[in-house]
Design a protein around this motif. Structure first.
Motif, PDB file in Angstrom:
ATOM      1  N   UNK A   1      -2.580   4.150  53.319  1.00 53.81           N
ATOM      2  CA  UNK A   1      -1.794   5.095  54.094  1.00 53.81           C
ATOM      3  C   UNK A   1      -1.012   4.338  55.171  1.00 53.81           C
ATOM      4  N   UNK A   2       0.272   4.615  55.277  1.00 55.71           N
ATOM      5  CA  UNK A   2       1.137   3.903  56.227  1.00 55.71           C
ATOM      6  C   UNK A   2       1.876   4.902  57.110  1.00 55.71           C
ATOM      7  N   UNK A   3       1.864   4.654  58.420  1.00 53.02           N
ATOM      8  CA  UNK A   3       2.532   5.552  59.368  1.00 53.02           C
ATOM      9  C   UNK A   3       4.030   5.281  59.343  1.00 53.02           C
ATOM     10  N   UNK A   4       4.820   6.305  59.011  1.00 46.20           N
ATOM     11  CA  UNK A   4       6.278   6.171  58.987  1.00 46.20           C
ATOM     12  C   UNK A   4       6.905   6.697  60.267  1.00 46.20           C
ATOM     13  N   UNK A   5       6.476   7.879  60.705  1.00 50.62           N
ATOM     14  CA  UNK A   5       6.929   8.458  61.972  1.00 50.62           C
ATOM     15  C   UNK A   5       5.686   8.815  62.781  1.00 50.62           C
TER      16      UNK A   5
ATOM     17  N   UNK B   1       5.495  11.060  68.701  1.00 51.03           N
ATOM     18  CA  UNK B   1       6.590  10.941  69.678  1.00 51.03           C
ATOM     19  C   UNK B   1       7.959  10.939  69.024  1.00 51.03           C
ATOM     20  N   UNK B   2       8.053  10.475  67.779  1.00 49.91           N
ATOM     21  CA  UNK B   2       9.340  10.455  67.072  1.00 49.91           C
ATOM     22  C   UNK B   2       9.817  11.860  66.729  1.00 49.91           C
ATOM     23  N   UNK B   3       8.878  12.736  66.368  1.00 43.90           N
ATOM     24  CA  UNK B   3       9.263  14.038  65.828  1.00 43.90           C
ATOM     25  C   UNK B   3       9.208  15.180  66.833  1.00 43.90           C
TER      26      UNK B   3
ATOM     27  N   UNK C   1       6.806  13.279  55.608  1.00 44.22           N
ATOM     28  CA  UNK C   1       6.774  11.830  55.364  1.00 44.22           C
ATOM     29  C   UNK C   1       6.260  11.051  56.570  1.00 44.22           C
ATOM     30  N   UNK C   2       5.559  11.733  57.488  1.00 42.31           N
ATOM     31  CA  UNK C   2       4.996  11.026  58.648  1.00 42.31           C
ATOM     32  C   UNK C   2       4.055   9.917  58.206  1.00 42.31           C
TER      33      UNK C   2
END
Length: 449
Positions: free
Chosen positions: A258-262, A265-267, A395-396
């Motif tokens: 699992x990889x953090x994309x956003x 704080x971004x959203x 897609x977070x």
């Protein structure tokens, strides 16, 4: 020869329920009576084999479907429970939500469902973290492995009592290769040859009596072989009673990457802008009802127009009638929010930074109520913002879904393959009993949640 072909065709159809143009054409290709007799023998044997193979294939397919459906349902339950326990939010499934929105006819209900959707997205934006999602998949993998193990406790029930009497069973049980084999083709062929007996000798086929005897012998041998096949299947079904699924090797729950994309704080800024747009949209819907509630791309309320079709005669579109009132559409379980506002020419449209800047610009305009010159503008802005917020929120965290799906598929296959082996010999009663047992197990698992 034409009269012979017609009579043989009728006899074959009556004996084995075969009736099609291909069979009639093949019969017509036989140049002499010896070829015709050989063709009838081959067709009679083939009809019996196809009947047995069809019964086995249908039973295997049904059992495999039951197993796969159970594992997929258990997968959904395991993921839902694991996410709840770890504290992350599952997929938004906006396409299903939007399809449901389109079927709503009451504006207050629509707003209620949108309130719930925005609350769900906000919870996802504020909680989804890669380490938590990975933990949820790890917990779900172990739970799924545990939840499918009761499949091994399902035992094959007793077969139908009228499938074979005691004498038939004793006779067939002596033929171990027959009922233990998963493929009865060789046994059926040997049975057919035995039943044909001396009738296989050609003799003088110019004699009508000899020819008719050969045809009748072939059809009679096919009928007797069919009964033999039923007895063999019945004997094999009795042998299966009490047996259960024994998976050879169960897959190990994998570690899902699992990889953090956003991050949150971004959203959050985009979430705030969408909530701002929703406040204006909400006032608009309360003022105007469902009229244009879905923006310019889905204009409900246009009650008059014309129906057209394409005609070869007129080489193009032809108006074939007018309508007044709503034209009913076929309900769908999935529908994507349309692009009501043009985006960047890219597969994913506007990026996060661009979408945020555009929403800030859109929200500078103030809704003026029923006197607003272009109130549908606020519907378009809201649906654009909701579509982009859903895209980025989903897609977070990037999950290796392929690895998880492979695990689920391998787990289902581990139980489905031995179940299909058992299903090859099941009769109708055993198949129904097995299906009911799987469904009962599924209901019990749901009740335990």
């Amino acid at each position: 020869m034409a009269d012979d072909d017609s009579r043989v065709f009728r006899e074959l159809c009556g004996a084995f329920r075969l009736e099609n143009d291909a069979l009639r054409a093949l019969l017509g290709q036989q140049n002499d009576r010896s070829a015709l007799v050989a063709f009838v023998q081959k067709t009679a044997l083939k009809a019996v084999m196809q009947e047995v193979e069809l019964a086995e294939r249908m039973t295997r397919d049904q059992v495999a479907w039951n197993i796969n459906h159970y594992v997929l349902t258990a997968n959904q339950r395991a993921l839902k429970a694991a996410r709840k326990r770890v504290g992350v939010v599952g997929p938004i499934q906006m396409n299903r939500r939007y399809a449901a929105f389109l079927r709503i006819e009451d504006s207050k209900l629509l707003l209620k469902r949108l309130d719930q959707t925005l609350a769900f997205i906000e919870a996802k934006v504020r909680t989804d973290q890669a380490d938590l999602v990975a933990g949820a998949y790890a917990a779900a993998g172990s739970a799924l492995l545990r939840d499918v193990q009761p499949l091994s406790a399902i035992a094959v029930c007793e077969p139908e009592a009228n499938e074979a009497d005691a004498a038939d069973r004793e006779r067939e049980l002596a033929r171990e290769d027959a009922y233990r084999s998963s493929d009865l083709s060789g046994v059926i062929a040997a049975s057919f040859k035995s039943e044909l007996g001396d009738g296989a000798a050609v003799g003088d086929l110019n004699d009508d009596e000899v020819f008719n005897a050969q045809i009748e012998a072939a059809i009679r041998a096919g009928k007797r072989t069919r009964l033999d096949a039923l007895r063999m299947r019945a004997a094999r079904a009795h042998e299966l009673a009490g047996r259960s699924i024994e998976p050879k090797l169960l897959p190990t729950p994998p570690r899902i990457a699992c990889r953090q994309t956003y991050c949150t704080a971004d959203l959050v800024p985009l979430l705030d802008e969408v909530k701002h747009a929703y406040a204006s949209y909400r006032r608009y819907v309360l003022d105007s009802g469902m009229f244009n509630a879905f923006g310019s791309a889905n204009r409900l309320g246009e009650c008059c127009g014309y129906i057209s079709d394409f005609s070869d005669e007129y080489e193009g579109e032809q108006r074939i009638g007018e309508f007044c009132g709503a034209v009913p559409a076929r309900p769908s379980s999935s529908a994507a929010i349309p692009r009501v506002i043009e985006e960047a020419d890219a597969p994913d449209g506007d990026t996060l930074d661009v979408a945020l800047a555009r929403m800030r610009g859109f929200n500078k305009r103030v809704y003026r109520g029923i006197l607003d010159d272009d109130p549908i503008y606020f519907a378009d802005v809201f649906w654009y913002g909701l579509k982009k917020l859903d895209q980025f929120a989903e897609s977070m965290v990037k999950v290796d879904e392929k690895a998880w799906q492979n695990y689920v598929d391998n787990l289902a296959r581990a139980y489905a393959e031995p179940a299909e082996e058992l299903a090859t010999g099941m009769d109708k009663q055993q198949l129904e009993g097995f299906s009911k047992a799987v469904k009962a197990l599924e209901k019990g698992s749901k009740a335990a949640q």
